[in-house]
Design an enzyme around this catalytic site. Structure first.
Site, PDB file in Angstrom:
ATOM      1  N   ARG A 137       0.809  -1.229   0.000  1.00 14.20           N
ATOM      2  CA  ARG A 137       0.000   0.000   0.000  1.00 14.20           C
ATOM      3  C   ARG A 137       0.833   1.265   0.000  1.00 14.20           C
ATOM      4  O   ARG A 137       0.315   2.335   0.308  1.00 14.20           O
ATOM      5  CB  ARG A 137      -0.985  -0.045   1.174  1.00 14.20           C
ATOM      6  N   SER A 196       0.339  -8.038   9.268  1.00 12.51           N
ATOM      7  CA  SER A 196      -0.737  -8.838   8.683  1.00 12.51           C
ATOM      8  C   SER A 196      -0.598 -10.286   9.163  1.00 12.51           C
ATOM      9  O   SER A 196       0.461 -10.695   9.631  1.00 12.51           O
ATOM     10  CB  SER A 196      -0.650  -8.804   7.157  1.00 12.51           C
ATOM     11  N   GLU A 199      -5.174 -14.634   9.672  1.00 15.73           N
ATOM     12  CA  GLU A 199      -5.616 -15.940   9.164  1.00 15.73           C
ATOM     13  C   GLU A 199      -4.599 -17.035   9.460  1.00 15.73           C
ATOM     14  O   GLU A 199      -4.820 -18.202   9.132  1.00 15.73           O
ATOM     15  CB  GLU A 199      -5.893 -15.859   7.662  1.00 15.73           C
ATOM     16  N   ASN A 285      -9.703  -8.968  12.431  1.00 13.59           N
ATOM     17  CA  ASN A 285     -10.547 -10.040  12.950  1.00 13.59           C
ATOM     18  C   ASN A 285      -9.827 -10.871  14.014  1.00 13.59           C
ATOM     19  O   ASN A 285      -8.601 -10.987  14.016  1.00 13.59           O
ATOM     20  CB  ASN A 285     -10.990 -10.956  11.806  1.00 13.59           C
ATOM     21  N   ASP A 327     -15.712 -12.223  10.045  1.00 16.04           N
ATOM     22  CA  ASP A 327     -14.459 -11.673   9.531  1.00 16.04           C
ATOM     23  C   ASP A 327     -14.624 -10.229   9.081  1.00 16.04           C
ATOM     24  O   ASP A 327     -14.146  -9.816   8.031  1.00 16.04           O
ATOM     25  CB  ASP A 327     -13.896 -12.518   8.377  1.00 16.04           C
ATOM     26  N   ARG A 354     -15.919  -2.477   7.867  1.00 16.78           N
ATOM     27  CA  ARG A 354     -16.265  -3.632   7.057  1.00 16.78           C
ATOM     28  C   ARG A 354     -17.673  -4.123   7.382  1.00 16.78           C
ATOM     29  O   ARG A 354     -18.362  -4.681   6.515  1.00 16.78           O
ATOM     30  CB  ARG A 354     -15.248  -4.768   7.324  1.00 16.78           C
ATOM     31  N   TRP A 494     -12.755  -1.719  -5.587  1.00 15.69           N
ATOM     32  CA  TRP A 494     -11.652  -2.037  -4.678  1.00 15.69           C
ATOM     33  C   TRP A 494     -10.533  -1.006  -4.726  1.00 15.69           C
ATOM     34  O   TRP A 494      -9.544  -1.115  -4.015  1.00 15.69           O
ATOM     35  CB  TRP A 494     -11.100  -3.427  -5.002  1.00 15.69           C
TER      36      TRP A 494
END
Length: 599
Positions: A137, A196, A199, A285, A327, A354, A494
């Site tokens: 980013r 990050s 998950e 999340n 999520d 979100r 997006w």
């Protein structure tokens, strides 16, 4: 010796200012705040510390934008998703590609001439644990230095003149499932970065490194005991209750040691208020996606946190989605403006979450002032209780282990993901690229192993009502909850937005349609088909008296993970493939920088 005011002028870059006069740069945030007020440049990833992505430039207008054409282009050398934006400092453009994270300095005097290129040597394991494409980013700038995050967890400080590495430091470890994709934020000689990997059972945190040396100054976690959170239980305020959080408020909301795998990663956009001396960011999340395995509110995943940039200590926290079962990462940007509430002007923070609600908070205390749906299809919750700050749930849409819950809106990608909105101070509206996508969600039990997926859900996403509209670009008032106008798109919108004093808002689509829109009416006044789909964010600047608009084209990210990784099963890519199954009919991979101007 030049005076401090010299720093404000765009033709004297901060590099020259640094070399000529050290008193000119008492602190990085002071310098950047002044430089960002010169709309001829673009020195902060979001345009300014407030994250408004607004420019006061007005050469390109609703009347003449039809004459906009390509001025120059260059390849980024990377095929994967480009979710960032260039910076403009003096007569140089800086930007970073997706993995392998090439960093470029490009001359504006000789457009397209590469002054230097930095190619970091990376851990080849990192791409395998990047859950949602190997995106980046963007870079940050301060005091003659470019700061760049690499996917494998290293933060680099590069000499802006020649690209030489001044220092590097590792803030994440791919072997633990940790990666870095966010744009750093530089405040008060501190480089602030996140991590990050929720998950993969990552224990989320944000890190402050010394801008001059790279030394770690502090690290604040999202979940766990107060000392790791850098919370003072008697002083850190719960935004919902306006009372101190109390001792070990996060630990009390988890069962056993589940907080150690608690997610709450911090890979989104950060903003900063120089007057309050607070920076703001969201946490992601909780781990796993299976809520049955983690009873409780799972604090402080899914939260907005305000901290001191110098010490890392938390001022306040507000949790949007307790015990998340969908999520709905809370990492989206928090845009700082002043709002009129009950006839009074209040310094506010607006956050398009979100979960489908647009939150307006008093950024001094985290107090909830407004929470409105910005997509009518949102059905997991009816509304936000203004007294408690908690969502009033639709029990039929609550996920649980071994049950396939169908028709949840929005999907895990949210009504908006990381794609940043913009604000226009003239209309006082927010211009928001959104997702119009729902899902089926079946949670299941999952075991943790370091470096391996720790998801625990099978998800299938699809356009709302199984229709032909997957994205909406909207002009929205978060106080009234009114959508002033909308543009419907086939796929999720997006890419980020840019508003300008020329009465325009720019944005791009997954199919690669780059658009200029009348800010008042929503009419598309100009568009250009870019070589690849757009998930990047437009910027604007002037050079030699002419206004330019720049965008990174290069489809990918979670929305286009199927195309990026050649996935075809609807439930692959954490469920994203089903929502964009036909995207390959409209675009292809490939990173390109495009710059536009009017003759």
């Amino acid at each position: 010796m030049p005076s401090p005011s010299v720093c404000r002028w765009r033709h004297l870059s901060a590099i020259a200012c640094l070399s000529l006069a050290l008193p000119c740069i008492a602190s990085a945030d002071d310098q950047l705040d002044k430089l960002s007020q010169d709309h001829n440049q673009w020195v902060i990833p979001a345009g300014n510390y407030a994250g408004q992505r607004y420019s006061g430039l007005n050469q390109i207008t609703a009347d003449n934008v039809k004459n906009l054409h390509v001025a120059w282009t260059m390849s980024t050398g990377s095929l994967r998703g480009h979710e960032g934006q260039p910076l403009i400092v003096g007569d140089t453009m800086y930007f970073e590609s997706s993995f392998p994270n090439y960093v470029y300095a490009v001359s504006l005097k000789e457009p397209g001439r590469i002054l230097w290129k930095f190619a970091p040597q990376q851990d080849k394991f990192a791409p395998s644990v990047a859950c949602c494409d190997v995106v980046n980013r963007g870079v940050a700038y301060a005091n003659g230095v470019i700061y760049a995050n690499a996917l494998d967890g290293f933060l680099y400080a590069l000499d802006a003149k020649n690209g030489n590495v001044k220092w590097k430091v590792q803030n994440a470890d791919p072997k633990l499932g940790q990666t870095q994709t966010m744009a750093p934020l530089v405040v008060k000689n501190v480089v602030i970065t996140g991590v990050s990997g929720a998950e993969y059972g990552v224990h989320g945190y944000v890190t402050g490194n010394d801008a001059a040396s790279g030394k770690q100054l502090w690290r604040a976690y999202s979940t766990g005991p107060d000392d790791q959170l850098m919370f003072d239980p008697d002083k850190t305020i719960d935004g919902a209750t306006q009372k101190p959080v109390g001792k070990n408020s996060s630990l009390a909301s988890w069962q056993g040691d589940q907080w150690k795998l608690g997610g709450g990663t911090t890979w989104g956009w950060y903003t900063y208020d120089p007057k309050l001396d607070l920076f703001y960011y969201g946490t992601g999340n909780p781990g796993t996606w299976n809520p049955t395995q983690r009873p409780g509110d799972n604090k402080y995943s899914m939260s907005i946190i305000a901290r001191s940039p110098e010490t890392g200590k938390a001022k306040w926290v507000f949790q949007m989605t307790p015990h998340d079962g969908w999520d709905y990462d809370g990492v989206n940007e928090s845009i700082l403006t002043d709002s009129t509430i009950d006839g009074k002007t209040v310094p506010t923070l607006t956050h398009f979450d979100r979960n489908g609600f647009a939150y307006v908070l008093d950024r001094r205390t985290g107090k909830l002032l407004s929470a409105k749906k910005y997509d009518a299809v949102v059905n997991w919750a009816d509304h936000i209780d203004m007294a408690t700050g908690r969502p009033v749930l639709n029990d039929a849409m609550m996920t649980k282990e071994n049950v396939n819950v169908k028709g949840i809106c929005p999907s895990s990608q949210g009504s908006k993901d990381q794609q940043p909105a913009s604000y226009d101070p003239n209309t006082k509206l927010f211009y928001v690229p959104t997702n119009h996508v729902c899902m089926d969600y079946q949670a299941f039990n999952v075991k943790y192993k370091a470096g391996f997926p720790y998801v625990g859900a099978l998800v299938n996403m699809y356009p709302a009502d199984h229709g032909e509209v997957g994205g909406r670009f909207i002009a929205f008032d978060p106080i009234s909850g009114q959508t002033k106008w909308e543009i419907k798109d086939r796929f999720q919108d997006w890419g980020g937005a840019l508003t300008t004093a020329g009465g325009l808002v720019f944005y791009g689509t997954l199919t690669g349609d780059f658009r200029a829109v009348d800010i008042k009416t929503g009419k598309v006044l100009w568009h250009f088909k870019t070589p690849s789909g757009i998930i990047g964010n437009p910027i604007t600047y002037t050079y030699d008296g002419k206004q330019y608009v720049a965008i990174l084209s290069g489809v990918g990210g979670w929305a286009a993970i199927g195309l990026a990784e050649n996935l075809t099963k609807a439930t692959e890519g954490l469920g994203a493939v089903g929502a964009t199954a036909s995207l390959a009919d409209y675009t292809n991979l490939g990173g390109t920088l495009l710059v536009f101007a009017i003759d």
